[in-house]
Scaffold this active site. Structure first.
Site, PDB file in Angstrom:
ATOM      1  N   SER A  42      46.093  40.398  40.109  1.00 35.94           N
ATOM      2  CA  SER A  42      46.127  39.416  39.021  1.00 35.94           C
ATOM      3  C   SER A  42      47.256  38.437  39.333  1.00 35.94           C
ATOM      4  O   SER A  42      48.293  38.424  38.701  1.00 35.94           O
ATOM      5  CB  SER A  42      46.351  40.104  37.680  1.00 35.94           C
ATOM      6  OG  SER A  42      47.616  40.705  37.627  1.00 35.94           O
ATOM      7  N   HIS A 155      42.904  45.906  37.145  1.00 31.19           N
ATOM      8  CA  HIS A 155      43.364  47.072  37.911  1.00 31.19           C
ATOM      9  C   HIS A 155      42.501  48.301  37.675  1.00 31.19           C
ATOM     10  O   HIS A 155      42.818  49.378  38.169  1.00 31.19           O
ATOM     11  CB  HIS A 155      44.823  47.404  37.563  1.00 31.19           C
ATOM     12  CG  HIS A 155      45.782  46.339  37.983  1.00 31.19           C
ATOM     13  ND1 HIS A 155      47.100  46.313  37.591  1.00 31.19           N
ATOM     14  CD2 HIS A 155      45.607  45.241  38.774  1.00 31.19           C
ATOM     15  CE1 HIS A 155      47.697  45.260  38.116  1.00 31.19           C
ATOM     16  NE2 HIS A 155      46.815  44.589  38.832  1.00 31.19           N
ATOM     17  N   GLN A 163      45.918  44.803  30.906  1.00 35.02           N
ATOM     18  CA  GLN A 163      46.127  45.406  32.224  1.00 35.02           C
ATOM     19  C   GLN A 163      47.027  46.647  32.261  1.00 35.02           C
ATOM     20  O   GLN A 163      46.713  47.613  32.932  1.00 35.02           O
ATOM     21  CB  GLN A 163      46.697  44.308  33.131  1.00 35.02           C
ATOM     22  CG  GLN A 163      46.894  44.680  34.573  1.00 35.02           C
ATOM     23  CD  GLN A 163      47.385  43.482  35.371  1.00 35.02           C
ATOM     24  OE1 GLN A 163      46.623  42.602  35.719  1.00 35.02           O
ATOM     25  NE2 GLN A 163      48.671  43.442  35.663  1.00 35.02           N
ATOM     26  N   GLU A 164      48.170  46.569  31.551  1.00 34.16           N
ATOM     27  CA  GLU A 164      49.144  47.656  31.725  1.00 34.16           C
ATOM     28  C   GLU A 164      49.720  48.145  30.404  1.00 34.16           C
ATOM     29  O   GLU A 164      50.192  47.353  29.595  1.00 34.16           O
ATOM     30  CB  GLU A 164      50.308  47.175  32.610  1.00 34.16           C
ATOM     31  CG  GLU A 164      49.832  46.706  33.967  1.00 34.16           C
ATOM     32  CD  GLU A 164      50.937  46.086  34.814  1.00 34.16           C
ATOM     33  OE1 GLU A 164      52.133  46.326  34.536  1.00 34.16           O
ATOM     34  OE2 GLU A 164      50.595  45.351  35.760  1.00 34.16           O
ATOM     35  N   GLU A 205      47.295  51.331  39.766  1.00 38.26           N
ATOM     36  CA  GLU A 205      48.730  51.610  39.690  1.00 38.26           C
ATOM     37  C   GLU A 205      49.015  53.044  39.255  1.00 38.26           C
ATOM     38  O   GLU A 205      50.124  53.380  38.840  1.00 38.26           O
ATOM     39  CB  GLU A 205      49.413  50.585  38.780  1.00 38.26           C
ATOM     40  CG  GLU A 205      49.293  49.172  39.361  1.00 38.26           C
ATOM     41  CD  GLU A 205      50.153  48.134  38.660  1.00 38.26           C
ATOM     42  OE1 GLU A 205      50.648  48.407  37.548  1.00 38.26           O
ATOM     43  OE2 GLU A 205      50.309  47.042  39.230  1.00 38.26           O
ATOM     44  N   ASP A 242      51.819  44.909  29.559  1.00 41.26           N
ATOM     45  CA  ASP A 242      51.515  43.714  30.351  1.00 41.26           C
ATOM     46  C   ASP A 242      50.010  43.474  30.271  1.00 41.26           C
ATOM     47  O   ASP A 242      49.259  43.990  31.088  1.00 41.26           O
ATOM     48  CB  ASP A 242      51.946  43.866  31.816  1.00 41.26           C
ATOM     49  CG  ASP A 242      51.555  42.641  32.639  1.00 41.26           C
ATOM     50  OD1 ASP A 242      51.086  41.644  32.035  1.00 41.26           O
ATOM     51  OD2 ASP A 242      51.696  42.667  33.879  1.00 41.26           O
ATOM     52  N   GLU A 287      54.824  41.512  28.462  1.00 40.97           N
ATOM     53  CA  GLU A 287      54.795  40.639  29.645  1.00 40.97           C
ATOM     54  C   GLU A 287      53.492  39.852  29.639  1.00 40.97           C
ATOM     55  O   GLU A 287      52.430  40.416  29.347  1.00 40.97           O
ATOM     56  CB  GLU A 287      54.892  41.534  30.891  1.00 40.97           C
ATOM     57  CG  GLU A 287      54.747  40.795  32.214  1.00 40.97           C
ATOM     58  CD  GLU A 287      54.742  41.782  33.387  1.00 40.97           C
ATOM     59  OE1 GLU A 287      55.375  42.853  33.278  1.00 40.97           O
ATOM     60  OE2 GLU A 287      54.092  41.494  34.395  1.00 40.97           O
ATOM     61  N   ASP A 314      55.653  36.471  33.999  1.00 36.58           N
ATOM     62  CA  ASP A 314      55.269  36.869  35.363  1.00 36.58           C
ATOM     63  C   ASP A 314      54.489  35.727  36.014  1.00 36.58           C
ATOM     64  O   ASP A 314      55.024  34.981  36.838  1.00 36.58           O
ATOM     65  CB  ASP A 314      54.446  38.169  35.271  1.00 36.58           C
ATOM     66  CG  ASP A 314      53.816  38.588  36.593  1.00 36.58           C
ATOM     67  OD1 ASP A 314      54.143  37.995  37.629  1.00 36.58           O
ATOM     68  OD2 ASP A 314      52.977  39.524  36.594  1.00 36.58           O
ATOM     69  N   LYS A 339      58.997  39.714  41.698  1.00 34.43           N
ATOM     70  CA  LYS A 339      58.172  40.278  42.767  1.00 34.43           C
ATOM     71  C   LYS A 339      58.477  39.501  44.041  1.00 34.43           C
ATOM     72  O   LYS A 339      58.223  38.290  44.114  1.00 34.43           O
ATOM     73  CB  LYS A 339      56.688  40.071  42.421  1.00 34.43           C
ATOM     74  CG  LYS A 339      56.172  40.877  41.226  1.00 34.43           C
ATOM     75  CD  LYS A 339      54.837  40.292  40.777  1.00 34.43           C
ATOM     76  CE  LYS A 339      54.058  41.189  39.847  1.00 34.43           C
ATOM     77  NZ  LYS A 339      52.921  40.449  39.211  1.00 34.43           N
ATOM     78  N   HIS A 367      56.725  46.146  41.445  1.00 33.39           N
ATOM     79  CA  HIS A 367      55.783  46.378  42.545  1.00 33.39           C
ATOM     80  C   HIS A 367      54.601  45.404  42.392  1.00 33.39           C
ATOM     81  O   HIS A 367      54.573  44.604  41.453  1.00 33.39           O
ATOM     82  CB  HIS A 367      55.265  47.824  42.490  1.00 33.39           C
ATOM     83  CG  HIS A 367      54.475  48.121  41.244  1.00 33.39           C
ATOM     84  ND1 HIS A 367      53.593  49.161  41.135  1.00 33.39           N
ATOM     85  CD2 HIS A 367      54.439  47.495  40.029  1.00 33.39           C
ATOM     86  CE1 HIS A 367      53.050  49.168  39.939  1.00 33.39           C
ATOM     87  NE2 HIS A 367      53.544  48.182  39.250  1.00 33.39           N
ATOM     88  N   ARG A 368      53.616  45.491  43.287  1.00 30.61           N
ATOM     89  CA  ARG A 368      52.332  44.821  43.106  1.00 30.61           C
ATOM     90  C   ARG A 368      51.261  45.893  42.947  1.00 30.61           C
ATOM     91  O   ARG A 368      51.469  47.049  43.275  1.00 30.61           O
ATOM     92  CB  ARG A 368      51.964  43.944  44.325  1.00 30.61           C
ATOM     93  CG  ARG A 368      52.892  42.786  44.634  1.00 30.61           C
ATOM     94  CD  ARG A 368      53.183  41.868  43.487  1.00 30.61           C
ATOM     95  NE  ARG A 368      52.071  41.238  42.816  1.00 30.61           N
ATOM     96  CZ  ARG A 368      51.789  39.939  42.840  1.00 30.61           C
ATOM     97  NH1 ARG A 368      52.532  39.118  43.542  1.00 30.61           N
ATOM     98  NH2 ARG A 368      50.778  39.451  42.137  1.00 30.61           N
ATOM     99  N   SER A 369      50.084  45.474  42.493  1.00 31.24           N
ATOM    100  CA  SER A 369      49.020  46.466  42.341  1.00 31.24           C
ATOM    101  C   SER A 369      48.543  46.978  43.700  1.00 31.24           C
ATOM    102  O   SER A 369      48.088  48.110  43.831  1.00 31.24           O
ATOM    103  CB  SER A 369      47.867  45.892  41.530  1.00 31.24           C
ATOM    104  OG  SER A 369      47.465  44.645  42.038  1.00 31.24           O
ATOM    105  N   LYS A 390      59.484  48.259  37.173  1.00 27.67           N
ATOM    106  CA  LYS A 390      58.162  48.840  36.906  1.00 27.67           C
ATOM    107  C   LYS A 390      57.504  49.047  38.258  1.00 27.67           C
ATOM    108  O   LYS A 390      57.425  48.130  39.077  1.00 27.67           O
ATOM    109  CB  LYS A 390      57.322  47.986  35.946  1.00 27.67           C
ATOM    110  CG  LYS A 390      56.863  46.635  36.450  1.00 27.67           C
ATOM    111  CD  LYS A 390      55.759  46.077  35.541  1.00 27.67           C
ATOM    112  CE  LYS A 390      54.982  44.966  36.222  1.00 27.67           C
ATOM    113  NZ  LYS A 390      53.906  44.404  35.406  1.00 27.67           N
TER     114      LYS A 390
END
Ligand code: PGA
Ligand code: ZN
Length: 434
Positions: A42, A155, A163-164, A205, A242, A287, A314, A339, A367-369, A390
């Protein structure tokens, strides 16, 4: 003796099985450093360019042999003999060599691979851990982690638009105890899902990715799991979200295409978040609650909620010092997601962290996915001293590698180690003005 003697790139696979780069630098004295580059799904529109081959015959066009070629060829020729301890000078040289504003010619993946590998080699050359050489002042603050225990959006292949859904063990006395509380809650969440007949397969993730009845159900399930695991929601463990709202934004409205296909205006989206915060005071961080292209919405939500909870930018800031400064001027967010591969050099990443510090913004190292076993962001989080990271759930090796690295750092720091804990959110927990 700390001169760069050799660069070598390798096309490896990331945690989604897509190609990415590993770059190894060798110094004249034989010391080596290796960095492996992550990859997002994303992504923000203005992220630095991840150079992919586009050759459909290999990895559906996702190969990175061109980027590898740039490291092994042009970049190597330009930096051979350069002092590995001069990170700023090196990163400036890499940016100039690329010559584009978005690192699109050589590729941000090629450039970050080199930048980070050199940072690692320089630390190795000093006989010091990376967290001790990235910044000048001594670093001893272990970050409070946000563990993404329920995955949706891009994800996961499920019915959740956002997403999160993360849990953050703010009440623990140390990083290791915080990680334990979060991991125990993750396992309890598995039981909760199982008993309800939901799938306990995980997403990109490492969080669970069940088919749920609504976008709100994850919160209810997580709160139940926190309690059943023996912790107090809102005190021991808080919730971070997020939703990655840029992914939902189509022609000026937010479309919930994975759940019920409903649409929301920007104002309705803000109303949704306000409703959630009222109903779930355990949520303290949001986020990308608004889309990167919804600048007015971002300004509005910052006005309405910026003194109550953490609002992390982000996709709108993409770890870009120029965009971040503009965002601060525009009154957008009160924290930034960090990131490395969004911008492509260690120096520009550290610049964003410094800007955050100067403007009393929070900074969450991320991190990234798509990840690898590279653990540099764990060191970066300690070096940054901003108290937050995270890096996924309590599953999947590429996520756990970062948490395990933080456990090592905690042990190494011994009695000097401090845990950020609840200090990260207290500044936003001011009483709401009537
Ligand atoms: P990404 O997701 O790595 O797929 O961009 C992470 C995030 O949005 O924070
Ligand atoms: Zn995000």
């Amino acid at each position: 003796m700390s001169e760069i003697a050799k660069l070598e790139a390798l096309e490896i696979l990331d945690s989604r099985g897509n190609p990415t780069l590993a770059v190894t630098v060798t110094l004249a004295n034989g010391v080596k450093g290796t960095a492996k580059v992550p990859s997002g799904a994303s992504t923000g529109k203005r992220e630095a360019v991840e150079l992919r081959d586009g050759d459909k015959a290999r990895y559906d066009g996702k190969g990175v042999l061109k980027a590898k070629g740039h490291v092994d060829g042009e970049i190597q020729r330009a930096v051979r003999g350069f002092d590995a301890n001069d990170q700023k000078g090196l990163d400036k040289k890499l940016c100039e060599l690329d010559g584009t504003p978005n690192k699109g010619r050589l590729g941000a993946n090629a450039i970050l691979g080199v930048s980070l590998a050199v940072a690692r080699a320089s630390a190795e050359d000093h006989g010091l851990p990376l967290y001790a050489t990235l910044v000048e002042k001594p670093a001893n603050l272990l970050p409070t982690p946000g563990l993404n225990v329920l995955n949706g959006g891009r994800h996961a292949d499920n019915s959740v638009d956002f997403q999160e859904f993360m849990i953050s063990p703010v009440g623990a006395p140390s990083f290791s105890e915080g990680l334990r509380a979060a991991a125990e809650t993750f396992h309890t969440l598995k039981d909760v899902l199982h008993k309800k007949g939901y799938s306990t397969a995980v997403g990109d993730e490492g969080g669970f990715a069940p088919q749920l009845k609504s976008n709100e159900e994850p919160i209810e399930l997580i709160l139940e799991a926190i309690q059943k695991a023996g912790y107090k929601p809102g005190e021991d463990i808080v919730i971070m979200l997020d939703p990655a709202a840029s992914e939902l934004f189509e022609n000026g409205s937010y479309v919930f295409s994975k759940s019920d296909n409903s649409k929301k205006t920007s104002a309705e989206m803000i109303a949704l978040w306000k409703g959630w915060l009222k109903k779930y005071p355990e949520i303290w961080s949001l986020e990308d609650g608004m889309a990167e292209d919804d600048r007015d919405g971002w300004q509005q939500i910052t006005k309405e909620l910026g003194n109550q909870i953490q609002l992390v930018g982000d996709d709108n800031f993409v770890t870009n010092p120029t965009l971040f400064r503009q965002g601060i001027k525009d009154g957008i967010a009160n924290a930034i997601l960090i990131k490395l591969n969004q911008i492509g050099t260690v120096t520009e990443t550290l610049d964003c962290i410094q800007i955050a510090r100067e403007h009393a913004y929070g900074a969450v190292i991320s991190h990234r996915s798509g990840e690898t076993d590279d653990t540099s962001i764990a060191d970066l989080a300690v070096a940054a001293g901003m108290g937050q990271i995270k890096t996924g759930s309590a599953s999947r090796g590429e996520r756990i590698a970062k948490y395990n690295r933080l456990l090592e750092i905690e042990r190494e720091l011994g009695s000097k180690a401090r845990y950020a804990g609840a200090s990260i959110y207290e500044r936003w927990r001011k009483p709401v003005k009537a």
